[in-house]
Scaffold this motif. Structure first.
Motif, PDB file in Angstrom:
ATOM      1  N   TYR A   1       8.130   1.749  -4.747  1.00 26.71           N
ATOM      2  CA  TYR A   1       8.560   3.025  -5.327  1.00 26.71           C
ATOM      3  C   TYR A   1       7.629   3.423  -6.471  1.00 26.71           C
ATOM      4  N   VAL A   2       7.358   2.481  -7.379  1.00 24.68           N
ATOM      5  CA  VAL A   2       6.473   2.773  -8.501  1.00 24.68           C
ATOM      6  C   VAL A   2       5.069   3.127  -8.009  1.00 24.68           C
ATOM      7  N   LYS A   3       4.587   2.379  -7.035  1.00 29.12           N
ATOM      8  CA  LYS A   3       3.256   2.636  -6.483  1.00 29.12           C
ATOM      9  C   LYS A   3       3.165   4.066  -5.938  1.00 29.12           C
ATOM     10  N   ALA A   4       4.199   4.489  -5.204  1.00 29.42           N
ATOM     11  CA  ALA A   4       4.187   5.835  -4.629  1.00 29.42           C
ATOM     12  C   ALA A   4       4.208   6.902  -5.720  1.00 29.42           C
ATOM     13  N   ARG A   5       5.004   6.690  -6.765  1.00 31.69           N
ATOM     14  CA  ARG A   5       5.069   7.682  -7.855  1.00 31.69           C
ATOM     15  C   ARG A   5       3.724   7.788  -8.588  1.00 31.69           C
ATOM     16  N   LEU A   6       3.009   6.680  -8.714  1.00 29.51           N
ATOM     17  CA  LEU A   6       1.706   6.712  -9.364  1.00 29.51           C
ATOM     18  C   LEU A   6       0.661   7.352  -8.458  1.00 29.51           C
ATOM     19  N   GLU A   7       0.712   7.047  -7.174  1.00 33.21           N
ATOM     20  CA  GLU A   7      -0.252   7.637  -6.241  1.00 33.21           C
ATOM     21  C   GLU A   7      -0.109   9.149  -6.167  1.00 33.21           C
ATOM     22  N   GLU A   8       1.114   9.660  -6.361  1.00 37.21           N
ATOM     23  CA  GLU A   8       1.326  11.108  -6.342  1.00 37.21           C
ATOM     24  C   GLU A   8       0.488  11.831  -7.399  1.00 37.21           C
ATOM     25  N   VAL A   9       0.158  11.127  -8.470  1.00 34.98           N
ATOM     26  CA  VAL A   9      -0.642  11.751  -9.538  1.00 34.98           C
ATOM     27  C   VAL A   9      -2.042  11.140  -9.603  1.00 34.98           C
ATOM     28  N   GLY A  10      -2.447  10.446  -8.534  1.00 41.57           N
ATOM     29  CA  GLY A  10      -3.829  10.020  -8.398  1.00 41.57           C
ATOM     30  C   GLY A  10      -4.186   8.682  -9.003  1.00 41.57           C
ATOM     31  N   LEU A  11      -3.193   7.849  -9.354  1.00 43.02           N
ATOM     32  CA  LEU A  11      -3.498   6.547  -9.943  1.00 43.02           C
ATOM     33  C   LEU A  11      -3.276   5.437  -8.920  1.00 43.02           C
ATOM     34  N   GLU A  12      -4.340   4.697  -8.639  1.00 44.14           N
ATOM     35  CA  GLU A  12      -4.245   3.575  -7.718  1.00 44.14           C
ATOM     36  C   GLU A  12      -3.667   2.350  -8.437  1.00 44.14           C
ATOM     37  N   SER A  13      -2.930   1.559  -7.699  1.00 43.67           N
ATOM     38  CA  SER A  13      -2.340   0.353  -8.269  1.00 43.67           C
ATOM     39  C   SER A  13      -2.356  -0.748  -7.220  1.00 43.67           C
ATOM     40  N   GLN A  14      -2.096  -1.974  -7.664  1.00 44.08           N
ATOM     41  CA  GLN A  14      -2.041  -3.124  -6.771  1.00 44.08           C
ATOM     42  C   GLN A  14      -0.685  -3.813  -6.892  1.00 44.08           C
ATOM     43  N   ILE A  15      -0.177  -4.252  -5.766  1.00 49.82           N
ATOM     44  CA  ILE A  15       1.049  -5.043  -5.748  1.00 49.82           C
ATOM     45  C   ILE A  15       0.691  -6.488  -5.444  1.00 49.82           C
ATOM     46  N   PHE A  16       1.252  -7.394  -6.220  1.00 48.79           N
ATOM     47  CA  PHE A  16       0.992  -8.826  -6.069  1.00 48.79           C
ATOM     48  C   PHE A  16       2.316  -9.531  -5.797  1.00 48.79           C
ATOM     49  N   GLU A  17       2.328 -10.376  -4.753  1.00 49.64           N
ATOM     50  CA  GLU A  17       3.521 -11.158  -4.446  1.00 49.64           C
ATOM     51  C   GLU A  17       3.266 -12.617  -4.782  1.00 49.64           C
ATOM     52  N   SER A  18       4.030 -13.144  -5.702  1.00 48.14           N
ATOM     53  CA  SER A  18       3.922 -14.548  -6.072  1.00 48.14           C
ATOM     54  C   SER A  18       4.668 -15.442  -5.089  1.00 48.14           C
ATOM     55  N   HIS A  19       5.625 -14.855  -4.413  1.00 48.46           N
ATOM     56  CA  HIS A  19       6.489 -15.526  -3.457  1.00 48.46           C
ATOM     57  C   HIS A  19       7.003 -14.389  -2.582  1.00 48.46           C
ATOM     58  N   PRO A  20       7.295 -14.610  -1.302  1.00 52.75           N
ATOM     59  CA  PRO A  20       7.713 -13.491  -0.451  1.00 52.75           C
ATOM     60  C   PRO A  20       8.805 -12.633  -1.087  1.00 52.75           C
ATOM     61  N   GLY A  21       8.493 -11.359  -1.296  1.00 56.00           N
ATOM     62  CA  GLY A  21       9.442 -10.421  -1.875  1.00 56.00           C
ATOM     63  C   GLY A  21       9.404 -10.321  -3.382  1.00 56.00           C
ATOM     64  N   ARG A  22       8.777 -11.305  -4.053  1.00 57.82           N
ATOM     65  CA  ARG A  22       8.712 -11.289  -5.516  1.00 57.82           C
ATOM     66  C   ARG A  22       7.469 -10.515  -5.931  1.00 57.82           C
ATOM     67  N   ALA A  23       7.637  -9.208  -6.085  1.00 56.72           N
ATOM     68  CA  ALA A  23       6.496  -8.303  -6.223  1.00 56.72           C
ATOM     69  C   ALA A  23       6.370  -7.733  -7.627  1.00 56.72           C
ATOM     70  N   SER A  24       5.145  -7.724  -8.126  1.00 55.62           N
ATOM     71  CA  SER A  24       4.787  -7.063  -9.375  1.00 55.62           C
ATOM     72  C   SER A  24       3.654  -6.090  -9.098  1.00 55.62           C
ATOM     73  N   LEU A  25       3.568  -5.062  -9.919  1.00 59.41           N
ATOM     74  CA  LEU A  25       2.545  -4.033  -9.741  1.00 59.41           C
ATOM     75  C   LEU A  25       1.734  -3.889 -11.017  1.00 59.41           C
ATOM     76  N   VAL A  26       0.410  -3.729 -10.852  1.00 63.14           N
ATOM     77  CA  VAL A  26      -0.482  -3.552 -11.996  1.00 63.14           C
ATOM     78  C   VAL A  26      -1.430  -2.397 -11.720  1.00 63.14           C
ATOM     79  N   ALA A  27      -1.666  -1.579 -12.733  1.00 65.58           N
ATOM     80  CA  ALA A  27      -2.620  -0.466 -12.636  1.00 65.58           C
ATOM     81  C   ALA A  27      -3.326  -0.338 -13.986  1.00 65.58           C
ATOM     82  N   ARG A  28      -4.500   0.287 -13.981  1.00 65.86           N
ATOM     83  CA  ARG A  28      -5.251   0.508 -15.218  1.00 65.86           C
ATOM     84  C   ARG A  28      -5.640   1.979 -15.306  1.00 65.86           C
TER      85      ARG A  28
END
Length: 439
Positions: free
Chosen positions: A43-70
């Motif tokens: 959800y966060v990734k999509a909201r950021l992409e709508e305004v042109g900011l790319e981000s990455q999602i990292f899974e430490s364990h299946p389903g345990r997802a964090s997102l980082v963007a700069r």
């Protein structure tokens, strides 16, 4: 065609974003699962992409997802700033609540739901402000890294801690970090409000205690009883009163609070200052000393069988600079017959209430509330700041909210009927935007 005047502002969007985040059930039961964290990160990734900011999602364990963007700043040569929030929430039982904890309803001037203050309000503020600034082409003065994290409610093993260990390059150049549990208001006399900016956190020592004895029949005389040994140790821990230890952050808060309430600060009896601050005294009072609270007991399987072993769990919290004293006391209280192991450990952190970033927080608050009295304080709990402090960052809690005086804000954290004022969210978005202009 959208004109500049038609571009939605952060104030326009923040409430809806908060509602939509609450409706994604990201309950964290404290095990390997995090059923909604991936959905929230998407959800966060999509909201950021709508305004042109790319981000990455990292899974430490299946389903345990964090997102980082700069976000690139006007001066990429400056040290970067980290804005972080967690996507998970503690569980909630619908039958206990007045309103659906995952409904995101608006009622009585508030957005209701699990995470409304811990911490999808701040997640929504960050998203709303970033979206507005990117639409308008406004760069921050320096690079800003955004991190929306998994697993904070269970200690951050699968979120911030994992990212710091496995992907420290994501935070390259970050020397300061801003996250949760700070920037909220406490009404004081004279139509003014203290805004508590977190500059310190107690350390965490969740411990498992184990006693061993000799198994036997419950009808016989049995001096070597593991349950008796453990129960005595737990009672000693639970009834122990640690001495007051005024850290620099706690002393600064109490001195400024006393000034705001027009009472004298007595360093010999600092707890008297807590009488003025209402329900918040529960949180602040826990920062005057180390604490120990037994929380679980487990032994045996049948009433007439003396078990060979018994276990308990204890929630310990220690002040910055007082960890050695804390554990020495614990071991003395346990005695030789009970051993301890960590369920979870994390250090205490503290930074000075000074510098350009603190000045930016203060100026941003005063720009929206001329009656603002910013003050530093120590959090009795812990946040993902502990993980980022390991990378050398100065960490602050600054999720700005102007609150009505009657709201028991500290009681909202992990509480039933958690809610955040709509006006508070809008205020926070405006303050956060001003802050990023100055940070």
């Amino acid at each position: 065609m959208i004109t500049v005047a038609q571009v939605p502002t952060a104030e326009d969007e923040v409430v809806q974003l908060c509602q939509e985040l609450i409706r994604i059930d990201t309950s964290n039961p404290g095990d390997h699962s995090g059923p909604g964290e991936r959905e929230a990160a998407e959800y966060v990734k999509a909201r950021l992409e709508e305004v042109g900011l790319e981000s990455q999602i990292f899974e430490s364990h299946p389903g345990r997802a964090s997102l980082v963007a700069r976000i690139e700043g006007e001066d990429p040569g400056r040290d970067a700033l980290l804005l972080h929030g967690h996507l998970d929430v503690v569980p909630a039982r619908k039958e206990d609540w007045t309103r659906d904890p995952f409904g995101g309803e608006i009622a009585d001037g508030c957005v209701w739901g699990r995470g409304a203050v811990d911490m999808k309000d701040m997640d929504a503020m960050i998203l709303a402000v970033v979206r507005q600034r990117l639409r308008e082409g406004r760069k921050p003065p320096r690079d800003v890294v955004l991190a929306f994290l998994a697993d904070e409610e269970a200690g951050g093993k699968w979120g911030a801690q994992w990212l710091v260990k496995e992907h420290p390059e994501l935070f390259e150049g970050c020397t300061e970090a801003v996250g949760e549990v700070g920037g909220f208001s406490l009404t004081v006399p004279g139509d003014k409000r203290m805004y508590l900016i977190e500059t310190a956190e107690k350390g965490i020592a969740w411990m498992q205690l184990t006693a061993q004895g000799t198994a036997g029949h419950g009808s016989m005389v049995h001096p070597d009883n593991a349950v008796t040994a453990l129960a005595a140790a737990v009672a000693r821990l639970g009834s122990h009163e640690f001495p007051v230890r005024l850290t620099k952050t706690v002393r600064a808060f109490l001195e400024r609070a006393c000034m705001a309430y027009g009472v004298e600060f007595d360093p010999e009896r600092p707890e008297r200052a807590l009488e003025e601050i209402g329900p918040l005294a529960r949180m602040i009072g826990a920062t005057l000393k180390n604490t120990l609270n037994p929380t679980r007991l487990d032994a045996g399987y049948k009433t007439n069988v003396i078990p060979q072993g018994a276990t308990a769990q204890v929630d310990g919290r220690f002040l910055p600079g007082h960890e050695e004293e804390f554990f020495a006391t614990v071991d003395e209280l346990l005695g030789p017959d009970v051993k301890r192991d960590f369920v979870h450990y994390d250090w205490a952190v503290e930074t000075d209430y000074e510098g350009a970033l603190v000045a930016a927080m203060e100026a941003a608050l005063i720009s929206e509330d001329p009656g603002a009295l910013p003050v530093p304080y120590c959090l009795s709990g812990g946040t993902d700041a502990k993980a980022f402090a390991h990378l050398g960052m100065r960490c602050f809690g600054f999720a700005p909210l102007r609150l009505p005086p009657e709201l028991d804000f500290s009681g909202m954290f992990h509480g039933i009927d958690e809610r955040v004022p709509v006006d508070g969210l809008r205020f926070g978005a405006r303050v956060l935007d001003h802050f990023l202009d100055r940070a």
